[in-house]
Design an enzyme around this catalytic site. Structure first.
Site, PDB file in Angstrom:
ATOM      1  N   ASP A  50       0.867  -1.180   0.000  1.00 40.82           N
ATOM      2  CA  ASP A  50       0.000   0.000   0.000  1.00 40.82           C
ATOM      3  C   ASP A  50       0.906   1.232   0.000  1.00 40.82           C
ATOM      4  OD1 ASP A  50      -3.162   0.742   1.212  1.00 40.82           O
ATOM      5  OD2 ASP A  50      -1.607   2.282   0.984  1.00 40.82           O
ATOM      6  N   GLY A  71       0.483   4.058  -9.589  1.00 41.57           N
ATOM      7  CA  GLY A  71      -0.377   3.626  -8.487  1.00 41.57           C
ATOM      8  C   GLY A  71      -1.053   4.805  -7.830  1.00 41.57           C
ATOM      9  N   TYR A 136      -9.113  15.166  -6.338  1.00 40.99           N
ATOM     10  CA  TYR A 136      -8.198  14.348  -7.147  1.00 40.99           C
ATOM     11  C   TYR A 136      -7.228  15.242  -7.923  1.00 40.99           C
ATOM     12  CZ  TYR A 136      -6.893  11.482 -11.228  1.00 40.99           C
ATOM     13  OH  TYR A 136      -6.201  10.848 -12.231  1.00 40.99           O
ATOM     14  N   CYS A 166      -6.334   8.105 -21.346  1.00 44.37           N
ATOM     15  CA  CYS A 166      -5.539   7.033 -21.953  1.00 44.37           C
ATOM     16  C   CYS A 166      -6.335   5.730 -21.925  1.00 44.37           C
ATOM     17  CB  CYS A 166      -4.203   6.898 -21.227  1.00 44.37           C
ATOM     18  SG  CYS A 166      -3.003   5.907 -22.144  1.00 44.37           S
TER      19      CYS A 166
HETATM   20  P1  NAI Z   1      -6.341   2.447 -12.253  1.00 42.89           P
HETATM   21  O1  NAI Z   1      -7.320   2.876 -11.205  1.00 42.89           O
HETATM   22  O2  NAI Z   1      -6.790   1.438 -13.261  1.00 42.89           O
HETATM   23  O3  NAI Z   1      -5.018   1.895 -11.562  1.00 42.89           O
HETATM   24  C1  NAI Z   1      -4.508   2.427 -10.365  1.00 42.89           C
HETATM   25  C2  NAI Z   1      -3.880   1.297  -9.576  1.00 42.89           C
HETATM   26  O4  NAI Z   1      -3.386   1.848  -8.362  1.00 42.89           O
HETATM   27  C3  NAI Z   1      -4.896   0.195  -9.206  1.00 42.89           C
HETATM   28  O5  NAI Z   1      -4.408  -1.064  -9.646  1.00 42.89           O
HETATM   29  C4  NAI Z   1      -4.997   0.267  -7.679  1.00 42.89           C
HETATM   30  O6  NAI Z   1      -5.125  -1.001  -7.067  1.00 42.89           O
HETATM   31  C5  NAI Z   1      -3.673   0.934  -7.299  1.00 42.89           C
HETATM   32  N1  NAI Z   1      -3.786   1.666  -6.050  1.00 42.89           N
HETATM   33  C6  NAI Z   1      -4.745   2.568  -5.689  1.00 42.89           C
HETATM   34  N2  NAI Z   1      -4.522   3.002  -4.452  1.00 42.89           N
HETATM   35  C7  NAI Z   1      -3.400   2.375  -3.998  1.00 42.89           C
HETATM   36  C8  NAI Z   1      -2.687   2.406  -2.776  1.00 42.89           C
HETATM   37  N3  NAI Z   1      -3.058   3.184  -1.758  1.00 42.89           N
HETATM   38  N4  NAI Z   1      -1.586   1.632  -2.683  1.00 42.89           N
HETATM   39  C9  NAI Z   1      -1.184   0.843  -3.700  1.00 42.89           C
HETATM   40  N5  NAI Z   1      -1.837   0.768  -4.888  1.00 42.89           N
HETATM   41  C10 NAI Z   1      -2.939   1.527  -5.030  1.00 42.89           C
HETATM   42  O7  NAI Z   1      -5.856   3.780 -12.976  1.00 42.89           O
HETATM   43  P2  NAI Z   1      -5.146   3.937 -14.393  1.00 42.89           P
HETATM   44  O8  NAI Z   1      -6.169   4.346 -15.374  1.00 42.89           O
HETATM   45  O9  NAI Z   1      -4.295   2.767 -14.666  1.00 42.89           O
HETATM   46  O10 NAI Z   1      -4.237   5.217 -14.113  1.00 42.89           O
HETATM   47  C11 NAI Z   1      -2.905   5.085 -13.656  1.00 42.89           C
HETATM   48  C12 NAI Z   1      -2.425   6.442 -13.163  1.00 42.89           C
HETATM   49  O11 NAI Z   1      -2.536   7.393 -14.201  1.00 42.89           O
HETATM   50  C13 NAI Z   1      -3.234   6.994 -11.985  1.00 42.89           C
HETATM   51  O12 NAI Z   1      -2.353   7.643 -11.088  1.00 42.89           O
HETATM   52  C14 NAI Z   1      -4.168   8.002 -12.614  1.00 42.89           C
HETATM   53  O13 NAI Z   1      -4.495   9.045 -11.708  1.00 42.89           O
HETATM   54  C15 NAI Z   1      -3.312   8.496 -13.768  1.00 42.89           C
HETATM   55  N6  NAI Z   1      -4.121   8.968 -14.886  1.00 42.89           N
HETATM   56  C16 NAI Z   1      -4.769   8.079 -15.696  1.00 42.89           C
HETATM   57  C17 NAI Z   1      -5.531   8.529 -16.765  1.00 42.89           C
HETATM   58  C18 NAI Z   1      -6.181   7.594 -17.725  1.00 42.89           C
HETATM   59  O14 NAI Z   1      -6.767   8.066 -18.692  1.00 42.89           O
HETATM   60  N7  NAI Z   1      -6.101   6.276 -17.541  1.00 42.89           N
HETATM   61  C19 NAI Z   1      -5.702   9.966 -17.008  1.00 42.89           C
HETATM   62  C20 NAI Z   1      -4.977  10.809 -16.076  1.00 42.89           C
HETATM   63  C21 NAI Z   1      -4.217  10.313 -15.071  1.00 42.89           C
HETATM   64  C1  15L Z   2      -8.218  10.852 -15.234  1.00 48.23           C
HETATM   65  O1  15L Z   2      -7.420  11.464 -14.523  1.00 48.23           O
HETATM   66  C2  15L Z   2      -8.687   9.497 -14.859  1.00 48.23           C
HETATM   67  O2  15L Z   2      -7.708   8.740 -14.206  1.00 48.23           O
HETATM   68  C3  15L Z   2      -9.234   8.715 -16.057  1.00 48.23           C
HETATM   69  O3  15L Z   2      -9.968   7.600 -15.560  1.00 48.23           O
HETATM   70  C4  15L Z   2     -10.106   9.585 -16.934  1.00 48.23           C
HETATM   71  O4  15L Z   2     -11.231   9.982 -16.212  1.00 48.23           O
HETATM   72  C5  15L Z   2      -9.321  10.804 -17.391  1.00 48.23           C
HETATM   73  O5  15L Z   2      -8.762  11.500 -16.281  1.00 48.23           O
HETATM   74  C6  15L Z   2     -10.132  11.795 -18.214  1.00 48.23           C
HETATM   75  O6  15L Z   2     -10.155  12.978 -17.872  1.00 48.23           O
HETATM   76  O7  15L Z   2     -10.718  11.374 -19.211  1.00 48.23           O
END
Ligand code: NAI
Ligand code: 15L
Length: 266
Positions: A50, A71, A136, A166
């Protein structure tokens, strides 16, 4: 080539993509999440942790010369959840990097929600004021600030990527502007680790979208040229849904729906 690349959030959406596609950057991938990580491939080390657990994060980062920090809480949530993962978690990561026997280069997954209250009529570059659109978004501004301070004070290099959206494809009209393809995301991370001097740039994580609001000229030195364009999905999206009304948050603000969400009380 890196010796050991740590990917946090390796179970998540982007973590799974990076796990599958960044193996060529390092001799060993250290993959971490607090959720299931499956079985380790021969070049993988799996660590359940964590991010709010400081000693565990110190052990996690030790010996890594690269970190892709994905994460954390990835959408709006109550403050306690955001604080543990994205505030304490990011602080723990940078303290671990400072104390580590090897200083890592870090990719910090920031978000467009750090600047979400800018209007869609405004074009932004890396010098734009932050305008977070929720708790956030505030946590992502905090992460960028921590990265900046640890660079200025301790020389730790970080690329803060303000990721747009993404996913495999844009999911609505707003994402025609914010979409980042997986291919362009992976190519950006590769450039970040290959460039001789990184510094501490802010990068807009978006593909070469015709409808983009973002200007990455400040980071031309990275040599990253995104190849994809959300525009090719416009007809599909038009067929699936109406565009949002002109006064809807999804049509007014860069952060879209996050700007209208109120606040998550605990
Ligand atoms: P996701 O929610 O699918 O993955 C995040 C991972 O972090 C999860 O596997 C979760 O178990 C882990 N996690 C959450 N809290 C935790 C904790 N306290 N300790 C350890 N692990 C923890 O999110 P995604 O889409 O893969 O995004 C990855 C990163 O990119 C995030 O930081 C998100 O804020 C950022 N991001 C993603 C975007 C997107 O379009 N996918 C857009 C903007 C930012
Ligand atoms: C984010 O920061 C989130 O992690 C992703 O799930 C989407 O909501 C993205 O922004 C977005 O703005 O489309």
């Amino acid at each position: 080539m890196l010796k050991r690349l740590l990917i946090t959030g390796a179970t998540g959406n982007l973590g799974s993509v990076c796990r599958a596609r960044l193996g060529g950057l390092a001799e060993t991938l250290r993959l971490s999440d607090r959720e299931g990580l499956g079985d380790a491939a021969p070049n993988e080390e799996l660590v359940h942790c964590d991010l709010g657990d400081k000693p565990a994060v110190e052990a996690l980062v030790e010996g890594c010369d690269g970190v892709v920090h994905l994460g954390g809480q990835s959408v709006e949530a109550p403050w306690e959840v955001i604080r543990n993962a994205n505030v304490d978690g990011v602080f723990n990561l940078y303290e671990a990097a400072r104390k580590s026997s090897v200083t890592p280069r870090i990719v910090f997954a920031s978000s467009n929600h750090a600047i979400g209250f800018h209007k869609q009529t405004t074009r932004l570059d890396a010098n734009a004021l932050t305008r977070p659109d929720g708790l956030y978004g505030v946590s992502k501004v905090f992460g960028e600030a921590i990265a900046s301070m640890y660079h200025d004070k301790f020389g730790i290099e970080t690329a803060s990527i303000r990721i747009g959206s993404c996913f495999d494809a844009p999911r609505n009209h707003r994402m025609l502007s914010t979409w980042l393809s997986f291919d362009d995301f992976i190519a950006l991370i590769e450039r970040i680790f290959l460039v001789p001097r990184l510094g501490c740039p802010v990068i807009y994580g978006a593909s070469a979208n015709s409808a983009s609001w973002w200007d990455n000229r400040e980071v031309a030195y990275l040599g990253w040229t995104p190849q994809d364009n959300g525009e090719v999905f416009r007809a599909q999206i038009d067929a699936r849904m109406d565009p949002p009304p002109a006064n809807d948050v999804n049509a007014v603000y860069q952060g879209g729906g996050f700007c209208g969400d109120g606040i998550h009380e605990t």
